[in-house]
Design an enzyme around this catalytic site. Structure first.
Site, mmCIF file in Angstrom:
data_model
loop_
_atom_site.group_PDB
_atom_site.id
_atom_site.type_symbol
_atom_site.label_atom_id
_atom_site.label_comp_id
_atom_site.label_asym_id
_atom_site.label_seq_id
_atom_site.Cartn_x
_atom_site.Cartn_y
_atom_site.Cartn_z
ATOM 1 N N VAL A 195 -2.101 3.801 1.933
ATOM 2 C CA VAL A 195 -3.308 4.210 2.655
ATOM 3 C C VAL A 195 -3.010 4.326 4.149
ATOM 4 O O VAL A 195 -3.919 4.450 4.964
ATOM 5 C CB VAL A 195 -4.452 3.185 2.414
ATOM 6 N N ASP A 196 -1.702 4.311 4.505
ATOM 7 C CA ASP A 196 -1.320 4.209 5.920
ATOM 8 C C ASP A 196 -1.173 5.551 6.634
ATOM 9 O O ASP A 196 -1.000 5.585 7.863
ATOM 10 C CB ASP A 196 -0.032 3.387 6.070
ATOM 11 N N GLY A 239 9.780 3.071 -4.089
ATOM 12 C CA GLY A 239 9.160 1.873 -3.523
ATOM 13 C C GLY A 239 7.841 1.491 -4.159
ATOM 14 O O GLY A 239 6.926 1.083 -3.461
ATOM 15 N N CYS A 241 -19.785 6.310 3.222
ATOM 16 C CA CYS A 241 -20.944 5.474 2.904
ATOM 17 C C CYS A 241 -20.851 4.986 1.458
ATOM 18 O O CYS A 241 -20.622 5.787 0.543
ATOM 19 C CB CYS A 241 -22.227 6.289 3.111
ATOM 20 N N HIS A 251 -4.844 6.569 -3.507
ATOM 21 C CA HIS A 251 -5.607 5.328 -3.271
ATOM 22 C C HIS A 251 -6.402 5.377 -1.964
ATOM 23 O O HIS A 251 -6.836 4.342 -1.460
ATOM 24 C CB HIS A 251 -4.672 4.106 -3.278
ATOM 25 N N CYS A 259 -24.301 6.814 -0.309
ATOM 26 C CA CYS A 259 -24.382 8.275 -0.536
ATOM 27 C C CYS A 259 -23.000 8.925 -0.603
ATOM 28 O O CYS A 259 -22.897 10.110 -0.908
ATOM 29 C CB CYS A 259 -25.252 8.949 0.521
ATOM 30 N N GLU A 313 14.899 -3.137 -5.872
ATOM 31 C CA GLU A 313 14.736 -4.115 -6.969
ATOM 32 C C GLU A 313 14.403 -3.379 -8.263
ATOM 33 O O GLU A 313 13.775 -2.327 -8.229
ATOM 34 C CB GLU A 313 13.548 -5.053 -6.669
ATOM 35 N N CYS A 323 -28.132 7.931 5.292
ATOM 36 C CA CYS A 323 -29.018 7.259 4.323
ATOM 37 C C CYS A 323 -29.252 5.781 4.633
ATOM 38 O O CYS A 323 -30.021 5.126 3.928
ATOM 39 C CB CYS A 323 -28.453 7.413 2.911
#
Ligand code: OAD
Length: 248
Positions: free
Chosen positions: A102-103, A186, A126, A118, A129, A214, A149
């Site tokens: 989300v960066d 990643g 909002c 994501h 709404c 990993e 709203c």
């Protein structure tokens, strides 16, 4: 950095790439992952912070947690893995990055074909709404009210139990179904439905390459694995495309 045997031939034939990125691609920019030793979910409880019920029960606490994360992200910069993926766009006719992050770092690095499955922590909408709301984040120490709203404004990230943005995930699924090469970079492969995308790609005939230091849930299913941090592994993969497309 050694790439898997036969990968040159994949690069030569490749016309379409779909990429799934997770928190690991931003780790070398200083963004914490979720499940590693220093992972966010080792210090905070997702059920108290990342779902609608928590927000409705305790809006100020949830808002403050996101303000804290926004603050942590405020001066992070893309790293070489983000930049290499941005360069790859010019080297294949068709490419999409589906990111769980989300960066916003892929876009900052110059990628234009990105879907944020994501959401994006820098945006708000909002809760009632659903309209996007533009606000100056520093002016609010709790959720402001929606100008349309009067509902509570919330960060535009996907919380546990919520549907993914339909259009973004639909594009990611289509790209996974039609790509020649799928890069999983990643991500622990734990969170669905994002984690289904590599399987969709492989079942549709793509070569599946994992880049992660990993082993993950995906590793045994991948056609090739690059055990390296994203900056090293992604640079090597994009370097193979650059070498093949523009040998000099
Ligand atoms: P995780 O924290 O589950 O996994 C991070 C992955 O990055 C692991 O496989 C690490 O080994 C790998 N990693 C660590 N450092 C790396 C580096 N330098 N280069 C490459 N890889 C590295 O994060 P995600 O898989 O992204 O969802 O988590 C998926 C979702 O779970 C997130 O989007 C978030 C979280 O709950 C929501 O908030 C909806």
């Amino acid at each position: 950095m050694n790439l898997p045997a036969g990968f040159d031939a994949i690069v030569r034939r490749c016309r379409s790439v779909c990429v799934l990125t997770g928190a690991g691609v931003s780790a070398e920019s200083g963004v914490a992952t979720f499940r590693g030793a220093d992972g966010l979910w080792n210090k905070f409880r997702p059920e108290e912070l990342a779902n609608v019920e928590a927000f409705l029960a305790n809006p100020k606490m949830v808002w403050e947690w996101y303000a804290y994360r926004r603050q942590l992200l405020s001066d992070v910069k893309p790293n070489e893995a983000h930049r290499a993926l941005a360069r790859l766009e010019a080297l294949v006719p068709d490419m999409l990055v589906a990111t769980q992050n989300v960066d916003g770092l892929h876009q900052l690095a110059g990628s234009t074909k990105v879907v944020e499955i994501h959401g994006n922590i820098r945006k708000n909408h909002c809760q009632t709404c659903k309209k996007p709301v533009e606000i100056v984040l520093t002016e609010h120490d709790g959720p402001p009210l929606c100008p349309s709203c009067g509902g509570m404004v919330r960060p535009s990230v996907v919380w546990f139990g919520e549907m993914l943005p339909r259009e973004a995930f639909g594009s990611a699924e289509r790209a996974a179904r039609h790509c020649d090469l799928f890069l999983s970079i990643g991500t622990s492969g734990i969170v669905h439905p994002a984690a289904s995308l590599p399987f969709t790609a492989k079942n549709s005939g793509a070569y599946l390459l994992e880049i992660d230091p990993e082993p993950t849930l995906l590793s045994s299913y991948a056609d090739g694995v690059v055990r390296a941090p994203a900056t090293v592994g992604v640079s090597a993969v994009v370097g193979a495309f650059e070498h093949q497309r523009n040998p000099s």
